[in-house]
Design a protein around this motif. Structure first.
Motif, PDB file in Angstrom:
ATOM      1  N   ASN A   1       8.961  12.894 -19.537  1.00 43.85           N
ATOM      2  CA  ASN A   1       8.447  12.410 -18.253  1.00 43.85           C
ATOM      3  C   ASN A   1       8.986  11.020 -17.957  1.00 43.85           C
ATOM      4  O   ASN A   1      10.180  10.850 -17.792  1.00 43.85           O
ATOM      5  N   ASN A   2       8.114  10.021 -17.919  1.00 43.19           N
ATOM      6  CA  ASN A   2       8.581   8.660 -17.642  1.00 43.19           C
ATOM      7  C   ASN A   2       8.586   7.788 -18.892  1.00 43.19           C
ATOM      8  O   ASN A   2       8.622   6.575 -18.805  1.00 43.19           O
TER       9      ASN A   2
ATOM     10  N   LYS B   1       5.373   1.961 -12.312  1.00 48.65           N
ATOM     11  CA  LYS B   1       5.698   1.591 -10.930  1.00 48.65           C
ATOM     12  C   LYS B   1       6.184   0.144 -10.826  1.00 48.65           C
ATOM     13  O   LYS B   1       6.961  -0.182  -9.943  1.00 48.65           O
TER      14      LYS B   1
ATOM     15  N   SER C   1       5.310   6.206  -5.364  1.00 48.12           N
ATOM     16  CA  SER C   1       5.556   5.541  -6.651  1.00 48.12           C
ATOM     17  C   SER C   1       6.125   6.526  -7.667  1.00 48.12           C
ATOM     18  O   SER C   1       7.012   6.171  -8.444  1.00 48.12           O
ATOM     19  N   ASP C   2       5.652   7.775  -7.650  1.00 45.43           N
ATOM     20  CA  ASP C   2       6.212   8.787  -8.561  1.00 45.43           C
ATOM     21  C   ASP C   2       7.680   9.056  -8.247  1.00 45.43           C
ATOM     22  O   ASP C   2       8.500   9.209  -9.161  1.00 45.43           O
TER      23      ASP C   2
ATOM     24  N   TRP D   1       0.845  -1.204   0.000  1.00 44.88           N
ATOM     25  CA  TRP D   1       0.000   0.000   0.000  1.00 44.88           C
ATOM     26  C   TRP D   1       0.878   1.250   0.000  1.00 44.88           C
ATOM     27  O   TRP D   1       0.642   2.188  -0.764  1.00 44.88           O
TER      28      TRP D   1
ATOM     29  N   ASN E   1       2.525   1.961  -3.254  1.00 44.60           N
ATOM     30  CA  ASN E   1       1.546   2.334  -4.274  1.00 44.60           C
ATOM     31  C   ASN E   1       0.973   3.735  -4.080  1.00 44.60           C
ATOM     32  O   ASN E   1       0.207   4.197  -4.922  1.00 44.60           O
ATOM     33  N   LEU E   2       1.326   4.386  -2.975  1.00 43.56           N
ATOM     34  CA  LEU E   2       0.898   5.778  -2.807  1.00 43.56           C
ATOM     35  C   LEU E   2       1.493   6.600  -3.935  1.00 43.56           C
ATOM     36  O   LEU E   2       2.667   6.436  -4.296  1.00 43.56           O
ATOM     37  N   ARG E   3       0.694   7.466  -4.498  1.00 46.91           N
ATOM     38  CA  ARG E   3       1.121   8.238  -5.679  1.00 46.91           C
ATOM     39  C   ARG E   3       2.455   8.958  -5.485  1.00 46.91           C
ATOM     40  O   ARG E   3       3.343   8.843  -6.338  1.00 46.91           O
ATOM     41  N   PRO E   4       2.668   9.696  -4.383  1.00 47.96           N
ATOM     42  CA  PRO E   4       3.955  10.397  -4.245  1.00 47.96           C
ATOM     43  C   PRO E   4       5.144   9.439  -4.150  1.00 47.96           C
ATOM     44  O   PRO E   4       6.208   9.718  -4.703  1.00 47.96           O
TER      45      PRO E   4
END
Length: 166
Positions: A66-67, A80, A39-40, A31, A34-37
């Motif tokens: 970007n990615n 991710k 994983s980014d 979890w 997988n949090l956006r900040p």
């Protein structure tokens, strides 16, 4: 005989408790990663690693947005899943469930660093495979590295067990 049954029951309880701790920590770490900040951050870190590796290679045509990368016209998207977060979660969850102390903490850090280094090696070989063609890249990306990364995660777990056992 009763003593043996008691030992078996105690071992069963310890095993069940270990599995429950492992699953709880693994789900919590999954979890977290997988949090956006988070994983980014991991994605941006590995895109930066790939930029450095491409600079070292110094060949081919590269476009980075970007990615997303296009290396020798092979599109690469760093998602991710490319960060290895699932394998890091597996290893850390095992170390925490197995038991971590001041003495064994360094071995958990070593194991995690080995897995991150392996992921960087994986990215490097994937970049090299783009110079060899799409079929080599697909084989390396879809078969070779997923299985290899999983096996090395298990080896890191065995390393941790061996180093942390008295």
């Amino acid at each position: 005989m009763a003593s043996r049954n008691t030992k078996d029951k105690e071992l069963g309880k310890k095993s069940l408790f270990f599995i429950l701790k492992f699953l709880a920590v693994f789900l919590l770490l999954s979890w977290f990663f997988n949090l956006r900040p988070i994983s980014d951050l991991l994605i941006h870190f590995f895109v930066l690693v790939m930029q450095c590796l491409l600079f070292i290679l110094g060949e081919g045509s590269v476009n980075i947005v970007n990615n997303e990368l296009a290396v020798n016209s092979i599109p690469l998207i760093v998602a991710k899943e490319c960060t290895g977060a699932a394998m890091y979660s597996l290893f850390i969850a095992f170390a925490l469930a197995y038991g971590i102390s001041r003495k064994t903490c360094k071995y958990a850090v070593y194991g995690l660093c080995i897995l991150i280094g392996l992921n960087i090696l994986r990215l490097f070989t994937l970049l090299i495979s783009t110079f060899l063609g799409v079929s080599i890249f697909n084989f390396t990306h879809d078969f070779l590295w997923p299985s290899t990364f999983f096996v090395f995660t298990l080896l890191a777990v065995l390393f941790y067990i061996r180093k942390s056992s008295p």
